[in-house]
Design an enzyme around this catalytic site. Structure first.
Site, mmCIF file in Angstrom:
data_model
loop_
_atom_site.group_PDB
_atom_site.id
_atom_site.type_symbol
_atom_site.label_atom_id
_atom_site.label_comp_id
_atom_site.label_asym_id
_atom_site.label_seq_id
_atom_site.Cartn_x
_atom_site.Cartn_y
_atom_site.Cartn_z
ATOM 1 N N CYS A 144 15.803 -6.180 -7.282
ATOM 2 C CA CYS A 144 16.515 -5.381 -6.285
ATOM 3 C C CYS A 144 17.474 -4.404 -6.957
ATOM 4 O O CYS A 144 18.272 -4.809 -7.816
ATOM 5 C CB CYS A 144 17.289 -6.296 -5.339
ATOM 6 N N CYS A 197 15.274 -10.906 -5.474
ATOM 7 C CA CYS A 197 16.580 -10.406 -5.924
ATOM 8 C C CYS A 197 16.542 -9.881 -7.361
ATOM 9 O O CYS A 197 17.315 -8.982 -7.715
ATOM 10 C CB CYS A 197 17.636 -11.505 -5.798
ATOM 11 N N CYS A 200 25.534 -7.099 -4.697
ATOM 12 C CA CYS A 200 25.172 -7.902 -3.530
ATOM 13 C C CYS A 200 26.027 -9.156 -3.435
ATOM 14 O O CYS A 200 25.951 -10.049 -4.292
ATOM 15 C CB CYS A 200 23.696 -8.282 -3.600
ATOM 16 N N GLU A 246 8.156 5.072 14.862
ATOM 17 C CA GLU A 246 9.330 4.219 15.029
ATOM 18 C C GLU A 246 9.211 3.334 16.267
ATOM 19 O O GLU A 246 9.573 2.149 16.239
ATOM 20 C CB GLU A 246 10.602 5.067 15.113
ATOM 21 N N CYS A 274 14.046 -7.170 -0.097
ATOM 22 C CA CYS A 274 15.061 -8.007 0.561
ATOM 23 C C CYS A 274 14.439 -8.667 1.787
ATOM 24 O O CYS A 274 14.888 -8.481 2.920
ATOM 25 C CB CYS A 274 16.265 -7.148 0.943
#
Length: 358
Positions: A202, A199, A208, A37, A192
Site C-alpha cells: 500500500c 498492507c 496508516c 457510477e 485496501c
C-alpha cells in the site's frame, strides 16, 4: 504523512498500478461516468462491465436515454438489482435534456438535484467526467480513509460520515483530481480490501493509523446487524404448450419495479381462486421447492407453483399489461425469476429436484 505526501504517494501508485482500461474510462465524459457510477453502486466491477457495454450500445448519450422508454431501460437493467436506480437514470436524463440543454450541470448542488444522484456520485461526475475538483466518498474510499485515519465507528453513521467528508475534502487536490479520485477507489478495491488488505504494497502504509495500531481487521467498524424479516408468497408459473409463460408487469415502485414477473399470491388458496376465475384447469398443479431471495432489508421466500395450460386459450399481451411471453422474448425479469424459468425449461424431467436459490 502530510497532505502533499499522501497525494504524491497515491498518484505514483496509480501511475504504476491503477485501473485505466475499464469500459467507462476509454472515452471518459460526464454521461459515461454517471452511468458507470450508478451501476457500480452495490455491484462489483466484473458484474457491471457487460451491463455497461449493452447499455451504452443502446443509449450512447443522454439524449438517447431521454428519448427511450423506461420499460426498455429497466429491461436492460434486469439482473443488476436496485431497480429504482434505472428509473432514476431515465428521469434524470429527461431533466438534463429538458432543463440543461443536454449538458450535465457543473456544480455538486445542481447535480444532486437530479434523481438518484448523491454527493459522492456528483463529485465523481465532476472530477472523473470533467476534471473539476470535487471530493468523493464511495464505499472503497470510506474504507481507505477510515483505516488511514484510524477512525472507528460504522462509516454510515452520520458523525463518522461527516468526518470522512472532511478528510476527503482536505486530501482532494486541485490538479489531477480525476486520477486522484480514481486512485482512491482503485486502492480500496484492489489493495485496501475489506478482508485481508495487502498492507505491504500500500502506498499509504507509512501514514496508516490502523496498520500502525494493528487494527486493520477492526477498522472500519461493520454495519450493525439487524434482524431481517421474512416475507412469504406463492408464485404462479403458468406455461402453455409452446413454453410461453404468463407474466405480469410489476408496479413502477417497490421491489422489481417496472419489471415483468410471475403472478404473486399470499397463499395457495388465493392462487387457485385466481385460476378458477379464468377457467384455468389446476388438476395438474405441481408445487416446486421453496426458494429464497435476499434483499437489502428483508428475505423473500416463495413457492413456485407450475401449471401447464395445454388447450387453454391465452389472452393477448399488451405493452403495459399482463400477457404471454415466449422463451426467447426480450423482456426484463428479476434475476431469481429468470433463474427459476431457466431451471424449469432446462430440466423438465427433474423439476422436483430444483435447488434452493440462496
Amino acid at each position: 504523512m502530510h497532505t502533499e505526501e499522501f497525494r504524491t504517494a497515491l498518484l505514483d501508485w496509480f501511475d504504476r498500478h491503477g485501473r485505466k482500461h475499464l469500459p467507462w474510462q476509454t472515452a471518459r465524459d460526464p454521461y459515461r461516468v454517471w452511468i458507470s457510477e450508478i451501476m457500480l453502486q452495490q455491484t462489483q466491477v466484473a458484474t457491471v462491465i457487460p451491463y455497461f457495454e449493452r447499455f451504452m450500445a443502446r443509449f450512447p448519450d443522454v439524449a438517447a436515454l431521454a428519448a427511450g422508454s423506461v420499460d426498455e431501460v429497466v429491461a436492460l437493467w434486469a439482473g443488476l438489482g436496485y431497480y429504482a436506480r434505472a428509473r432514476n437514470l431515465h428521469r434524470a436524463a429527461r431533466i438534463v435534456v429538458a432543463q440543461h440543454g443536454g449538458r450535465f450541470p457543473a456544480s455538486v448542488d445542481a447535480l444532486k438535484a437530479l434523481p438518484g444522484i448523491g454527493r459522492s456520485t456528483a463529485g465523481a461526475i465532476l472530477s472523473l467526467g470533467s476534471g473539476l475538483p470535487a471530493p468523493i466518498l464511495d464505499g472503497n474510499v470510506k474504507r481507505v480513509l477510515c483505516r488511514y485515519a484510524g477512525l472507528a465507528g460504522w462509516p454510515g453513521a452520520p458523525q463518522v460520515e461527516r468526518e470522512l467528508w472532511r478528510l476527503s475534502e482536505a486530501l482532494t487536490p486541485e490538479f489531477r483530481v480525476a486520477d486522484h479520485n480514481q486512485a482512491m477507489m482503485d486502492l480500496g478495491a484492489t489493495v485496501c480490501a475489506k478482508r485481508g488488505p495487502a498492507c505491504g504494497v500500500c502506498p499509504l502504509r507509512d501514514g496508516c493509523a490502523a496498520l500502525r495500531l494493528g487494527l486493520t481487521d477492526a477498522i472500519p467498524t461493520p454495519r450493525p446487524k439487524l434482524a431481517q424479516p421474512v416475507r412469504e408468497c406463492h408464485m404462479l408459473v403458468l406455461r402453455d404448450g409452446s413454453g410461453a409463460v404468463y407474466l405480469e408487469k410489476r408496479p413502477p415502485t417497490g421491489i422489481w419495479g417496472g419489471l415483468r414477473s410471475l403472478p404473486e399470491f399470499d397463499g395457495l388458496d388465493a392462487l387457485l381462486g385466481w385460476c378458477a376465475e379464468r377457467g384455468i384447469d389446476t388438476c395438474r398443479l405441481e408445487r416446486l421447492p421453496r426458494r429464497r431471495h435476499t434483499f437489502t432489508h428483508f428475505r423473500l421466500d416463495f413457492v413456485p407453483v407450475l401449471i401447464r395450460a395445454e388447450g387453454f386459450a391465452p389472452w393477448v399481451a399488451e405493452d403495459a399489461g399482463p400477457g404471454w411471453f415466449g422463451p426467447d422474448a426480450a423482456v426484463g425479469l428479476p434475476a431469481p425469476i429468470a433463474q427459476l424459468l431457466r431451471d424449469i425449461a432446462g430440466d423438465n424431467a427433474t423439476r422436483g429436484q430444483i435447488a434452493l436459490d440462496l
